[in-house]
Design a protein around this motif. Structure first.
Motif, PDB file in Angstrom:
ATOM      1  N   ASN A  31       0.828  -1.205   0.000  1.00  9.20           N
ATOM      2  CA  ASN A  31       0.000   0.000   0.000  1.00  9.20           C
ATOM      3  C   ASN A  31       0.861   1.254   0.000  1.00  9.20           C
ATOM      4  N   ASN A  32       0.229   2.403  -0.209  1.00 11.70           N
ATOM      5  CA  ASN A  32       0.958   3.669  -0.350  1.00 11.70           C
ATOM      6  C   ASN A  32       1.049   4.492   0.934  1.00 11.70           C
ATOM      7  N   ARG A  33       0.799   3.898   2.075  1.00  7.30           N
ATOM      8  CA  ARG A  33       0.884   4.633   3.346  1.00  7.30           C
ATOM      9  C   ARG A  33       2.334   5.054   3.602  1.00  7.30           C
ATOM     10  N   THR A  34       2.543   6.346   3.856  1.00  4.02           N
ATOM     11  CA  THR A  34       3.900   6.864   4.043  1.00  4.02           C
ATOM     12  C   THR A  34       4.248   7.152   5.497  1.00  4.02           C
ATOM     13  N   SER A  35       3.288   7.114   6.385  1.00  3.53           N
ATOM     14  CA  SER A  35       3.558   7.454   7.786  1.00  3.53           C
ATOM     15  C   SER A  35       3.941   6.248   8.640  1.00  3.53           C
ATOM     16  N   ALA A  36       3.985   5.047   8.051  1.00  3.93           N
ATOM     17  CA  ALA A  36       4.346   3.839   8.791  1.00  3.93           C
ATOM     18  C   ALA A  36       4.834   2.779   7.802  1.00  3.93           C
ATOM     19  N   PRO A  45      -8.378  -6.869  10.082  1.00  2.00           N
ATOM     20  CA  PRO A  45      -7.710  -7.826  10.960  1.00  2.00           C
ATOM     21  C   PRO A  45      -6.300  -8.265  10.561  1.00  2.00           C
ATOM     22  N   ILE A  46      -5.810  -7.923   9.374  1.00  2.00           N
ATOM     23  CA  ILE A  46      -4.491  -8.396   8.935  1.00  2.00           C
ATOM     24  C   ILE A  46      -3.578  -7.201   8.645  1.00  2.00           C
ATOM     25  N   ILE A  47      -2.312  -7.298   9.043  1.00  2.00           N
ATOM     26  CA  ILE A  47      -1.320  -6.233   8.834  1.00  2.00           C
ATOM     27  C   ILE A  47      -0.575  -6.496   7.527  1.00  2.00           C
ATOM     28  N   ASP A  48      -0.347  -5.447   6.726  1.00  2.00           N
ATOM     29  CA  ASP A  48       0.323  -5.618   5.432  1.00  2.00           C
ATOM     30  C   ASP A  48       1.389  -4.554   5.187  1.00  2.00           C
ATOM     31  N   ASN A  49       2.148  -4.724   4.097  1.00  2.00           N
ATOM     32  CA  ASN A  49       3.269  -3.849   3.740  1.00  2.00           C
ATOM     33  C   ASN A  49       2.834  -2.489   3.224  1.00  2.00           C
ATOM     34  N   SER A  50       3.615  -1.457   3.582  1.00  2.00           N
ATOM     35  CA  SER A  50       3.442  -0.138   2.982  1.00  2.00           C
ATOM     36  C   SER A  50       4.683   0.204   2.161  1.00  2.00           C
ATOM     37  N   VAL A  51       4.658   1.372   1.534  1.00  2.00           N
ATOM     38  CA  VAL A  51       5.809   1.801   0.730  1.00  2.00           C
ATOM     39  C   VAL A  51       7.025   2.093   1.590  1.00  2.00           C
ATOM     40  N   ASN A  52       6.867   2.185   2.911  1.00  2.00           N
ATOM     41  CA  ASN A  52       8.004   2.402   3.809  1.00  2.00           C
ATOM     42  C   ASN A  52       8.680   1.109   4.248  1.00  2.00           C
ATOM     43  N   SER A  53       8.131  -0.045   3.877  1.00  2.00           N
ATOM     44  CA  SER A  53       8.812  -1.305   4.159  1.00  2.00           C
ATOM     45  C   SER A  53       9.838  -1.540   3.044  1.00  2.00           C
ATOM     46  N   THR A  54      10.578  -2.616   3.134  1.00  2.00           N
ATOM     47  CA  THR A  54      11.644  -2.894   2.176  1.00  2.00           C
ATOM     48  C   THR A  54      11.141  -2.756   0.734  1.00  2.00           C
ATOM     49  N   THR A  55      11.917  -2.091  -0.101  1.00  2.00           N
ATOM     50  CA  THR A  55      11.548  -1.821  -1.486  1.00  2.00           C
ATOM     51  C   THR A  55      11.117  -3.080  -2.223  1.00  2.00           C
TER      52      THR A  55
END
Length: 171
Positions: A44-49, A86-96
């Motif tokens: 996802n495109n979330r940039t704050s986390a 209920p599930i946690i996923d990757n944002s753009v701030n995780s590993t490229t």
């Protein structure tokens, strides 16, 4: 995959991203299977986390959901209630270029009883903060499920995120 799995619908997010993804749009999930399985590879495109949370809505409804989730980040374990995501996923701030791997299993989706479903997800990240999540959820509605919308809590899906919906027969 077992011979009893049938691909019902799939979607790949294009260059513009997507706020949500609906499988079986227009109420087109056939009512001829026993269970459903949703398989997701997303970012996802979330940039704050480094992460966001993902969930399902059924038949256009985001109400009457309850969930319990268990998750860990490599150093600690947690448990909480998160009704819609209920599930946690990757944002753009995780590993490229890393994507989460998520599955939701929905048994008895045509039943006139409330619908229980489970989720299993793993976030990819080259750090100690990479969550693995399990969830047990309930949609307190007696309607048969005819469409599934995948939603994020704070962001949108980025290009190349993929979504698959399978029907499963018990025969």
């Amino acid at each position: 995959m077992a011979a009893t799995y049938t691909l019902i619908d799939s979607y790949t997010v294009g260059a513009g991203g997507a706020a949500s993804v609906t499988l079986g749009s227009g109420g087109t999930i056939p009512q001829t299977y026993t269970d459903l399985k949703v398989i997701i590879s997303d970012r996802n495109n979330r940039t704050s986390a480094i992460n966001d949370a993902i969930g399902l809505n059924f038949n256009g409804s985001a109400t009457s959901f309850t969930s319990r989730r268990l998750y860990g980040d490599g150093g600690s374990a947690y448990s909480d209630t998160e009704p819609l995501y209920p599930i946690i996923d990757n944002s753009v701030n995780s590993t490229t270029s890393t994507f989460s791997n998520i599955e939701f299993y929905i048994p008895n989706y045509t039943s006139s009883n409330y619908k229980s479903f489970s989720g299993d997800g793993v976030m990819e990240n080259n750090s100690s903060t990479a969550y693995a999540t399990l969830s047990a959820s309930l949609w307190s509605n007696t309607a048969a499920i005819t469409s599934i919308t995948i939603v994020l809590q704070n962001a949108s899906f980025v290009q190349y995120s993929t979504f698959y919906l399978y029907g499963i027969k018990n025969s």
